[in-house]
Write a protein that holds these residues in place. Structure first.
Motif, PDB file in Angstrom:
ATOM      1  N   SER A 190       0.856  -1.189  -0.002  1.00 21.42           N
ATOM      2  CA  SER A 190       0.117  -0.192  -0.001  1.00 21.42           C
ATOM      3  C   SER A 190       0.801   1.262   0.088  1.00 21.42           C
ATOM      4  O   SER A 190       0.164   2.404   0.045  1.00 21.42           O
ATOM      5  CB  SER A 190      -0.799   0.026   1.177  1.00 21.42           C
ATOM      6  OG  SER A 190      -1.790  -1.249   1.329  1.00 21.42           O
ATOM      7  N   SER A 191       2.238   1.066  -0.238  1.00 24.22           N
ATOM      8  CA  SER A 191       3.054   2.096   0.296  1.00 24.22           C
ATOM      9  C   SER A 191       3.636   3.099  -1.116  1.00 24.22           C
ATOM     10  O   SER A 191       4.032   4.123  -0.548  1.00 24.22           O
ATOM     11  CB  SER A 191       4.395   1.949   1.110  1.00 24.22           C
ATOM     12  OG  SER A 191       4.946   0.938  -0.032  1.00 24.22           O
ATOM     13  N   ALA A 192       3.205   2.811  -2.088  1.00 28.40           N
ATOM     14  CA  ALA A 192       3.827   3.525  -3.224  1.00 28.40           C
ATOM     15  C   ALA A 192       3.497   4.832  -3.304  1.00 28.40           C
ATOM     16  O   ALA A 192       4.503   5.679  -3.425  1.00 28.40           O
ATOM     17  CB  ALA A 192       3.142   2.778  -4.681  1.00 28.40           C
ATOM     18  N   THR A 193       2.374   5.215  -3.039  1.00 32.12           N
ATOM     19  CA  THR A 193       2.136   6.824  -3.216  1.00 32.12           C
ATOM     20  C   THR A 193       2.967   7.570  -2.235  1.00 32.12           C
ATOM     21  O   THR A 193       3.431   8.685  -2.127  1.00 32.12           O
ATOM     22  CB  THR A 193       0.512   7.087  -3.144  1.00 32.12           C
ATOM     23  OG1 THR A 193      -0.008   6.385  -4.099  1.00 32.12           O
ATOM     24  CG2 THR A 193       0.498   8.534  -3.149  1.00 32.12           C
ATOM     25  N   SER A 194       2.864   6.915  -0.841  1.00 30.93           N
ATOM     26  CA  SER A 194       3.539   7.707  -0.006  1.00 30.93           C
ATOM     27  C   SER A 194       5.072   7.619   0.111  1.00 30.93           C
ATOM     28  O   SER A 194       5.851   8.737  -0.104  1.00 30.93           O
ATOM     29  CB  SER A 194       3.130   6.864   1.433  1.00 30.93           C
ATOM     30  OG  SER A 194       4.191   7.174   2.613  1.00 30.93           O
ATOM     31  N   TYR A 195       5.471   6.462  -0.202  1.00 32.86           N
ATOM     32  CA  TYR A 195       6.929   6.448  -0.273  1.00 32.86           C
ATOM     33  C   TYR A 195       7.588   7.221  -1.386  1.00 32.86           C
ATOM     34  O   TYR A 195       8.723   7.541  -1.253  1.00 32.86           O
ATOM     35  CB  TYR A 195       7.403   4.680  -0.341  1.00 32.86           C
ATOM     36  CG  TYR A 195       7.367   4.143   1.129  1.00 32.86           C
ATOM     37  CD1 TYR A 195       6.710   4.783   2.115  1.00 32.86           C
ATOM     38  CD2 TYR A 195       7.603   2.895   1.516  1.00 32.86           C
ATOM     39  CE1 TYR A 195       6.894   4.251   3.526  1.00 32.86           C
ATOM     40  CE2 TYR A 195       7.405   2.027   2.782  1.00 32.86           C
ATOM     41  CZ  TYR A 195       6.934   2.990   3.532  1.00 32.86           C
ATOM     42  OH  TYR A 195       6.749   2.321   4.584  1.00 32.86           O
TER      43      TYR A 195
END
Length: 342
Positions: A190-195
């Protein structure tokens, strides 16, 4: 892994139902009101007394920032530089870049002195990985803080779901047993947008230092830091030992957090103290297991950056260059122990 020092005051947050860091705040506030503090203003606990004799929070990787728990630099760890041996004019060694990425627990109780330290470190952005749901539940207990000259960037790993330690525990029963694989697999998916936002910052020429935090600074922050260190070429075992440091970063309030969590009988049913301890755990084998998942399911850090985050091969190499210091002596050996600087 031995570090060094006098713990800084650790003041995370609280609300109901509490996460690990949230629970700490309620108890810290309660103890402060009742006057149960030591000479430095830190809440007095036996765990803190033990920590003060074994951990020096004024020496690397720690940075003593009053009012912020678990604050440290992720630079200085050993790497091997391919093709940069002595015959090529290099030493063949290097380290993860210092004074570039700092990590911590949530900073809502930072003191004026702590804000000055943030500014002196040259930090220009603070990336907040918490979700909207988490922040809404916390309310005034984790209010957004402003530091002059530092931009707060809201970068939730999952925007509308609560990913605090206690929420993860309720979502993944295994989290309560200390098995964090399912939770960490969900975070990385789930981290793509954040990271991606954070890695984009690192792509700019001479990127200024940044601070990354979630609630306790353990899970979402820990995974991001692991990706950075793996990209730099830090050995798995060293990454795992860096991850373990969070247990020491939160040690002053550990007993209070555990006692508070154990009052939540519904969550703790059948586990008691052991479940509460597992919620706070940052064991090295947890990180080793995550790195195995990263390689087997996501193609390693390079595969994650290209396939999940959308970076090109050229951008991945530029990111690698950004997070390493070639031919600079590491501050730590592969066990994470300080090395003499001659």
């Amino acid at each position: 892994m031995t570090e060094n020092t006098e713990p800084t005051r650790i003041l995370p947050t609280s609300t109901s139902p509490p996460s690990a860091a949230e629970a700490a705040a309620a108890l810290v506030d309660e103890n402060l009101r009742s006057g149960a503090t030591g000479a430095t203003g830190a809440v007095t606990t036996s765990a803190a007394t033990v920590a003060s004799t074994t951990t020096d929070f004024t020496k690397p990787p720690w940075v003593a920032v009053p009012g912020v728990a678990n604050f440290r630099d992720v630079g200085g760890y050993p790497i091997r530089i391919a093709g940069a041996g002595e015959s090529e004019g290099g030493s063949g060694i290097g380290r993860s870049r210092r004074n570039l990425i700092y990590r911590s627990a949530e900073p809502s109780r930072i003191t004026p002195e702590g804000k000055i330290i943030i500014q002196e470190l040259g930090i220009r952005k603070m990336y907040d990985l918490r979700s909207e749901a988490e922040l809404g539940r916390l309310g005034d207990m984790a209010k957004v803080i402003e530091v002059e000259g530092v931009e707060r960037v809201f970068a939730p790993v999952i925007r509308n779901e609560d990913y605090s330690p206690q929420a993860l525990a309720k979502r993944y029963e295994q989290y309560m047993t200390g098995n964090l694989q399912s939770a960490y697999r969900s975070i990385i998916k789930s981290s793509a947008t954040s990271y991606r936002q954070i890695f984009r910052h690192l792509l700019q020429p001479s990127p200024p230092p940044i601070l990354i935090h979630c609630t306790a600074g353990k899970d979402r922050t820990g995974i991001l830091v692991a990706l950075v260190l793996l990209l730099a070429g830090v050995p798995d075992g060293t990454i795992a030992r860096e991850y373990e440091l969070t247990a020491k970063g939160l040690v002053e309030v550990k007993e209070m957090i555990i006692n508070y969590l154990m009052k939540d009988e519904k969550s703790m049913a059948g586990g008691g103290r052991e479940r509460a301890e597992n919620m706070l755990s940052s064991r090295s084998n947890t990180m080793i297991q995550f790195l195995d998942i990263l390689r087997s399911e996501f193609g390693g850090v390079e595969g994650y950056l290209k396939d999940i985050c959308g970076f090109s091969d050229e951008e991945v190499e530029r990111l690698r260059e950004a997070v390493v210091e070639k031919d600079e002596k590491p501050l730590f050996d592969e066990e994470g122990e300080p090395v003499p600087l001659l």
